[in-house]
Design a protein around this motif. Structure first.
Motif, PDB file in Angstrom:
ATOM      1  N   CYS A   1      -0.116   8.510  -4.103  1.00 14.84           N
ATOM      2  CA  CYS A   1      -1.218   8.560  -3.142  1.00 14.84           C
ATOM      3  C   CYS A   1      -2.502   7.942  -3.677  1.00 14.84           C
ATOM      4  N   SER A   2      -2.699   7.955  -4.989  1.00 11.01           N
ATOM      5  CA  SER A   2      -3.943   7.431  -5.547  1.00 11.01           C
ATOM      6  C   SER A   2      -3.812   6.013  -6.092  1.00 11.01           C
ATOM      7  N   GLY A   3      -2.608   5.474  -6.128  1.00  9.38           N
ATOM      8  CA  GLY A   3      -2.447   4.075  -6.473  1.00  9.38           C
ATOM      9  C   GLY A   3      -1.730   3.745  -7.761  1.00  9.38           C
ATOM     10  N   LEU A   4      -1.974   4.488  -8.854  1.00  4.27           N
ATOM     11  CA  LEU A   4      -1.367   4.171 -10.139  1.00  4.27           C
ATOM     12  C   LEU A   4      -0.715   5.409 -10.732  1.00  4.27           C
ATOM     13  N   ALA A   5       0.348   5.197 -11.489  1.00  4.61           N
ATOM     14  CA  ALA A   5       1.005   6.302 -12.192  1.00  4.61           C
ATOM     15  C   ALA A   5       1.324   5.834 -13.606  1.00  4.61           C
TER      16      ALA A   5
END
Length: 107
Positions: free
Chosen positions: A35-39
């Motif tokens: 959901c926030s873009g990066l992992a």
């Protein structure tokens, strides 16, 4: 530019490399997801890639690809136990936001 590793994380990585019987360290990187873009991505590595940037702490090598370094520069890799849970923690000064589930982040 640097990525560091705590003594607790280094002990855990070393124990696992000994158990595997091979490996040169761990690769820390990021991928687009969540959901926030990066992992964060963390995997054990058996050989260096030509483009790898190598950071070392407490006898453990942390390999980072140049593209990921922009997002994780200054990150400290730690290993923590909280109650029944244990795992790696990424102390990244570049994080501006995390998703509610803690699986992804934004810089």
């Amino acid at each position: 530019m640097a990525v560091t590793v705590t003594e607790a994380a280094a002990r855990h990585v070393n124990r696992y490399l000994v158990k595997r019987g091979k490996g040169v360290g761990v690769r820390l990187g990021v991928k687009t997801t969540g959901c926030s873009g990066l992992a964060y991505q963390l995997e054990y590595v058996d050989e260096l890639a030509p483009e790898d940037l190598v950071f070392e702490g407490h006898g453990v090598k942390v390999l980072v690809d140049p593209k990921s370094l922009a997002y994780i520069d200054g990150t400290e890799l730690d290993f923590v136990r909280e109650g029944l849970n244990e795992g790696f923690r990424f102390n990244n000064p570049n994080e501006r936001d995390k998703c509610g589930c803690g699986e992804s982040f934004r810089v």
